[in-house]
Motif scaffolding. Structure first.
Motif, short mmCIF file in Angstrom:
data_model
loop_
_atom_site.label_atom_id
_atom_site.label_comp_id
_atom_site.label_asym_id
_atom_site.label_seq_id
_atom_site.Cartn_x
_atom_site.Cartn_y
_atom_site.Cartn_z
N VAL A 103 0.84 -1.20 0.00
CA VAL A 103 0.00 0.00 0.00
C VAL A 103 0.87 1.25 0.00
CG1 VAL A 103 -1.60 1.36 1.43
CG2 VAL A 103 -2.09 -1.04 0.94
N THR A 104 1.97 1.22 0.71
CA THR A 104 2.89 2.36 0.70
C THR A 104 3.36 2.66 -0.72
OG1 THR A 104 3.66 1.87 2.93
CG2 THR A 104 5.12 3.21 1.55
N VAL A 105 3.75 1.60 -1.43
CA VAL A 105 4.29 1.77 -2.78
C VAL A 105 3.23 2.24 -3.77
CG1 VAL A 105 5.34 0.51 -4.71
CG2 VAL A 105 6.16 0.13 -2.37
N VAL A 106 2.02 1.68 -3.70
CA VAL A 106 1.01 2.00 -4.72
C VAL A 106 0.08 3.14 -4.34
CG1 VAL A 106 1.06 -0.34 -5.68
CG2 VAL A 106 -0.68 0.26 -4.00
N ALA A 107 -0.02 3.49 -3.05
CA ALA A 107 -0.97 4.52 -2.66
C ALA A 107 -0.32 5.75 -2.00
CB ALA A 107 -2.02 3.93 -1.71
N ASN A 108 0.54 5.54 -1.02
CA ASN A 108 1.07 6.69 -0.29
C ASN A 108 2.21 7.39 -1.01
OD1 ASN A 108 -0.04 4.68 1.95
ND2 ASN A 108 -0.30 6.78 2.66
N ILE A 109 3.16 6.65 -1.53
CA ILE A 109 4.30 7.28 -2.20
C ILE A 109 3.87 8.09 -3.42
CG2 ILE A 109 6.44 6.83 -3.50
CD1 ILE A 109 7.07 4.66 -1.42
N PRO A 110 2.99 7.58 -4.30
CA PRO A 110 2.56 8.42 -5.43
C PRO A 110 1.91 9.73 -4.99
CG PRO A 110 1.98 6.14 -5.83
CD PRO A 110 2.45 6.22 -4.41
N ARG A 111 1.15 9.69 -3.90
CA ARG A 111 0.54 10.92 -3.39
C ARG A 111 1.61 11.86 -2.85
NH1 ARG A 111 -3.17 7.12 -3.44
NH2 ARG A 111 -5.32 7.70 -3.87
N ASN A 112 2.60 11.30 -2.18
CA ASN A 112 3.71 12.13 -1.68
C ASN A 112 4.47 12.77 -2.84
OD1 ASN A 112 3.07 11.37 0.92
ND2 ASN A 112 4.72 9.89 1.10
N ASP A 113 4.68 12.01 -3.90
CA ASP A 113 5.39 12.54 -5.07
C ASP A 113 4.60 13.68 -5.72
OD1 ASP A 113 7.41 10.69 -4.62
OD2 ASP A 113 6.74 9.32 -6.20
N ALA A 114 3.28 13.51 -5.82
CA ALA A 114 2.45 14.56 -6.40
C ALA A 114 2.46 15.81 -5.51
CB ALA A 114 1.02 14.06 -6.59
N LEU A 115 2.44 15.60 -4.19
CA LEU A 115 2.50 16.74 -3.27
C LEU A 115 3.83 17.48 -3.39
CD1 LEU A 115 0.68 17.99 -1.00
CD2 LEU A 115 2.14 16.76 0.61
N ALA A 116 4.91 16.75 -3.57
CA ALA A 116 6.24 17.37 -3.71
C ALA A 116 6.30 18.27 -4.94
CB ALA A 116 7.32 16.30 -3.78
N LYS A 117 5.54 17.93 -5.98
CA LYS A 117 5.53 18.75 -7.20
C LYS A 117 4.85 20.10 -6.97
CE LYS A 117 5.83 14.82 -10.28
NZ LYS A 117 5.13 13.93 -11.19
N LEU A 118 4.13 20.24 -5.86
CA LEU A 118 3.47 21.51 -5.56
C LEU A 118 4.40 22.49 -4.84
CD1 LEU A 118 -0.01 20.20 -4.35
CD2 LEU A 118 0.66 20.95 -6.65
N ALA A 119 5.61 22.05 -4.51
CA ALA A 119 6.56 22.94 -3.83
C ALA A 119 6.78 24.18 -4.68
CB ALA A 119 7.88 22.20 -3.59
N GLY A 120 6.66 25.33 -4.05
CA GLY A 120 6.80 26.60 -4.75
C GLY A 120 5.48 27.14 -5.25
N ASP A 121 4.44 26.32 -5.24
CA ASP A 121 3.10 26.73 -5.69
C ASP A 121 2.06 26.43 -4.61
OD1 ASP A 121 1.21 27.69 -7.57
OD2 ASP A 121 0.74 25.65 -8.20
N GLU A 122 2.50 26.42 -3.36
CA GLU A 122 1.61 26.02 -2.26
C GLU A 122 0.42 26.95 -2.08
OE1 GLU A 122 5.74 24.56 -0.99
OE2 GLU A 122 4.94 26.44 -1.79
N ASP A 123 0.53 28.21 -2.51
CA ASP A 123 -0.53 29.19 -2.27
C ASP A 123 -1.64 29.18 -3.33
OD1 ASP A 123 0.40 30.36 0.15
OD2 ASP A 123 1.97 31.38 -1.01
#
Length: 161
Positions: A103-123
């Motif tokens: 579940v970590t590999v298929v559910a949590n990590i992809p969400r973490n990766d997508a969240l990391a792409k928002l760095a600099g655009d958090e607002d």
């Protein structure tokens, strides 16, 4: 009968999966609730920071150590099949490997990766919308990870009785 080094492996597996379950449950019930109370931009920045900080040896030993122990226990269990307790051990191994690690590999990590792409655009409103969805989805899957790790620990304990 489970005895000798095999017994030690099973006890360690039960304990390790129990510790992993505790980490997952504490994160869902404390950390995610705290992050959810923050404004989206601050929550996103904090979670991204946590995700980077989680890549420490201490966390990886808990998370990957449990997976490694489960893999070793599964191999030994197949060799000793059909000794008493082997069904419970295989169930415990599958619960942790699929329900926590998988579940970590298929559910949590992809969400973490997508969240990391928002760095600099958090607002942005797009980031705020993703953050709201991230909080509910990530936490749901984290509950699954915690429940699977706890159930794996219980299965290991049952195998010893």
């Amino acid at each position: 009968m489970i005895e000798g080094p095999y017994f030690v492996l099973v006890v360690l597996g039960a304990l390790w999966c129990g510790v992993a379950a505790g980490v997952f449950v504490a994160f869902s019930t404390l950390v995610m609730r705290g992050l959810g109370a923050l404004p989206a931009a601050r929550g996103i920045a904090a979670m991204n920071s946590i995700n980077v900080a989680a890549m420490t040896p201490a966390f990886m030993v808990v998370f990957m150590g449990a997976a490694l122990l489960c893999a070793v226990i599964a191999v030994v269990t197949f060799v000793l099949w059909p000794e008493p307790g082997t069904v419970e051990l295989l169930v415990g191994c599958v619960l942790y490997l699929a329900g926590s690690f998988g579940v970590t590999v298929v559910a949590n990590i992809p969400r973490n990766d997508a969240l990391a792409k928002l760095a600099g655009d958090e607002d942005s409103e797009r980031s705020a919308a993703y953050w709201r969805r991230y909080l509910s989805e990530w936490t749901l899957w984290n509950h699954v990870r915690g429940g699977a790790a706890l159930a794996a620990s219980a299965a290991f304990v049952l195998s010893l009785t």
